[in-house]
Every structure is written in C-alpha cells, then in structure tokens.
Design a protein around this motif. Structure first.
Motif, PDB file in Angstrom:
ATOM      1  N   PRO A  95       0.730  -1.239  -0.227  1.00  0.00           N
ATOM      2  CA  PRO A  95       0.044   0.116   0.027  1.00  0.00           C
ATOM      3  C   PRO A  95       0.777   1.297   0.108  1.00  0.00           C
ATOM      4  N   LEU A  96       1.863   1.291   0.859  1.00  0.00           N
ATOM      5  CA  LEU A  96       2.913   2.377   0.661  1.00  0.00           C
ATOM      6  C   LEU A  96       3.479   2.993  -0.644  1.00  0.00           C
ATOM      7  N   GLY A  97       3.820   1.866  -1.335  1.00  0.00           N
ATOM      8  CA  GLY A  97       4.340   1.861  -2.782  1.00  0.00           C
ATOM      9  C   GLY A  97       3.499   2.424  -3.619  1.00  0.00           C
ATOM     10  N   VAL A  98       2.197   1.784  -3.338  1.00  0.00           N
ATOM     11  CA  VAL A  98       0.937   2.221  -4.247  1.00  0.00           C
ATOM     12  C   VAL A  98       0.752   3.592  -4.168  1.00  0.00           C
ATOM     13  N   LEU A 132      -2.207   8.239   0.708  1.00  0.00           N
ATOM     14  CA  LEU A 132      -2.008   9.179  -0.457  1.00  0.00           C
ATOM     15  C   LEU A 132      -2.532  10.409  -0.043  1.00  0.00           C
ATOM     16  N   GLY A 133      -3.454  10.629   0.931  1.00  0.00           N
ATOM     17  CA  GLY A 133      -3.816  12.096   1.525  1.00  0.00           C
ATOM     18  C   GLY A 133      -2.365  12.709   2.321  1.00  0.00           C
ATOM     19  N   ALA A 134      -1.921  11.585   3.105  1.00  0.00           N
ATOM     20  CA  ALA A 134      -0.768  12.311   3.674  1.00  0.00           C
ATOM     21  C   ALA A 134       0.449  12.686   2.834  1.00  0.00           C
ATOM     22  N   LEU A 135       0.458  12.011   1.914  1.00  0.00           N
ATOM     23  CA  LEU A 135       1.818  12.217   0.878  1.00  0.00           C
ATOM     24  C   LEU A 135       1.416  13.579   0.011  1.00  0.00           C
ATOM     25  N   LEU A 136       0.202  13.540  -0.225  1.00  0.00           N
ATOM     26  CA  LEU A 136      -0.290  14.824  -1.246  1.00  0.00           C
ATOM     27  C   LEU A 136      -0.527  16.021  -0.060  1.00  0.00           C
ATOM     28  N   GLY A 137      -0.877  15.788   1.099  1.00  0.00           N
ATOM     29  CA  GLY A 137      -1.247  16.893   2.000  1.00  0.00           C
ATOM     30  C   GLY A 137      -2.639  17.482   1.624  1.00  0.00           C
TER      31      GLY A 137
END
Length: 250
Positions: A95-98, A132-137
């Motif tokens: 999931p993290l890689g995705v 994904l929300g955390a990575l994109l902010g």
C-alpha cells in the motif's frame, strides 16, 4: 474538473481462494480475476459526477500485471472512464508503494478529486487512500456513503461507529468509497467494444522514480481452521450443562 480513480485487479469475489502448497500465498493460477468491488463503486461515482456535469474527465489508473489492460482497465473504460493508465509490474506492490506511485500520477494529472475504494478484498489493508492523502497533503473523506460536489468543495457523508458523519472538504481532495455509496452499472457489450478505442497509457514503476521495495514479509499463509460439527442436545437442561462445561454459562 478531472477525477482520478485508482483501481486494483483482484481475485474475483465469487472464487474460493486456494492457498499454495508451500504456504507462500494465494494460488492465482488459472482463476478468474476482476476489479476490486470497492473500486467499481468509485468508478460509478466518478461517472455519475460526470453525467451531472460536475466532472469533465474520468481517468483510471492501475498498478499491476499487463493483463490488467484487457480486463480491469477495459471494464473501467466500458463503465464510462475516458482513458486509463497502466503502471505495469509483475511484483506485488504494498500500500505505501501504491500511494507513492499514485502521488506521482496525481502530480502529473492534476485532478480535482481522487476517488478510490476504501480497501481491496485481497489484503483488506484499508491504507492506500489515507497514505495518499498524507503524501499529497490533501484533505480526505473516508468510508463515503454519499458525495456531493459544490464549487470548490465536496461534502462527504461517511459511516462511523456512532452513525453518520459529514465532512466538508476543500478541493483537491481524496474520497474512499463504502458499499452504500451506489450500485455500480454493468459494462455492456456495446460499451466494451467502444471502450477498446479509448486510450491507455503504459508506464513502468521506473518511469516515476519511486522506491516500492517491500517493507513487509509474509511468513506463512494458511487456510482458516475448518469448523467442527455441532452437537445435538435433548433438552434445555442438557444444553445448560454443556454451556457450563464450556464456561459460557454459570
């Protein structure tokens, strides 16, 4: 506004999983594969928003084997998606890689909204949307049972333990879908034929320069223990005695 819908190719929910003889995982050889049911709901919601005139383009993306182009991505386009992106890999991506790959795709595509299933039925991780929300902010509304876009904001009614909660998010945002959001449409044969002419961009993980090396190790996969046969009792008193013996009743 553009909507990005990530989808996953999984073992069809009607197929009974079989564990490999060596216990390293689930046997996927010669079995029916299909789109993750929660992702079908995500596509349906995106297409409905397009039909309402709120969305101008629906783009689907999947990370997986090349065969996904001819089944999962074809179904997605037949349901109403305008084009697709295939990030081909034979390896399983965690999931993290995705989430890292989807973040790169989002940077390229610049969608106003990302809609994806809350979880995949193969691993039930329920992590990708949140990561994904955390990575994109970006703000996120998970477990959505209703989605309403109004201008530059989206209202998401989500299911929580105590009932329903409404969150108001500023676009761009991420929404993960629950079962009660909608009923996905069938991909009809005429639409499947039309879908074959819709473009599919073929990419690799290397194109995005993302490290998706596994951080988890599966030690062993086993089938659930088989249920033992029940015992018939002749009276209520006998039932109570047996329950006492099991420590269930006092």
């Amino acid at each position: 506004m553009k909507v990005l819908v990530p989808v996953k190719r999984v073992l069809d929910y009607n197929v009974k999983p079989r564990v490999k003889a060596d216990g390293t995982g689930v046997d996927l050889a010669n079995v029916k594969m299909s789109m993750n049911p929660f992702d079908e709901i995500a596509i349906e919601e995106a297409v409905r928003l397009k039909e309402k005139g709120v969305v101008t383009e629906v783009v689907v993306v999947t990370i997986g084997v090349p065969k996904a182009e001819s089944d999962v991505l074809l179904t997605a386009r037949a349901m109403g998606a305008d084009r697709a992106i295939l990030i081909a890999t034979e390896d399983e991506v965690e999931p993290l890689g995705v989430a890292k790959l989807l973040a790169k795709v989002a940077e390229e595509e610049q969608p106003g909204l990302i809609i994806l299933g809350k979880q995949a039925i193969d691993d039930d991780s329920n992590q990708t949307g949140q990561m994904l929300g955390a990575l994109l902010g970006w703000p996120q509304g998970t477990f959505a049972s209703k989605v309403e876009v109004n201008g530059d904001r989206v209202a998401v009614i989500r299911e929580v333990d105590g009932g329903l909660e409404t969150v108001d998010l500023k676009l761009p945002a991420i929404v993960t879908t629950d079962l009660r959001l909608n009923e996905p449409r069938y991909a009809t044969l005429p639409n499947i034929m039309k879908a074959k002419s819709k473009p599919v961009a073929k990419k690799t993980i290397a194109d995005y320069g993302v490290d998706v090396s596994p951080r988890l190790k599966t030690l062993k996969v086993v089938e659930p223990a088989k249920r033992t046969a029940g015992v018939k009792v002749g009276s209520v008193d006998e039932l109570v005695e047996k329950l006492k013996a099991l420590g269930v009743a006092k």
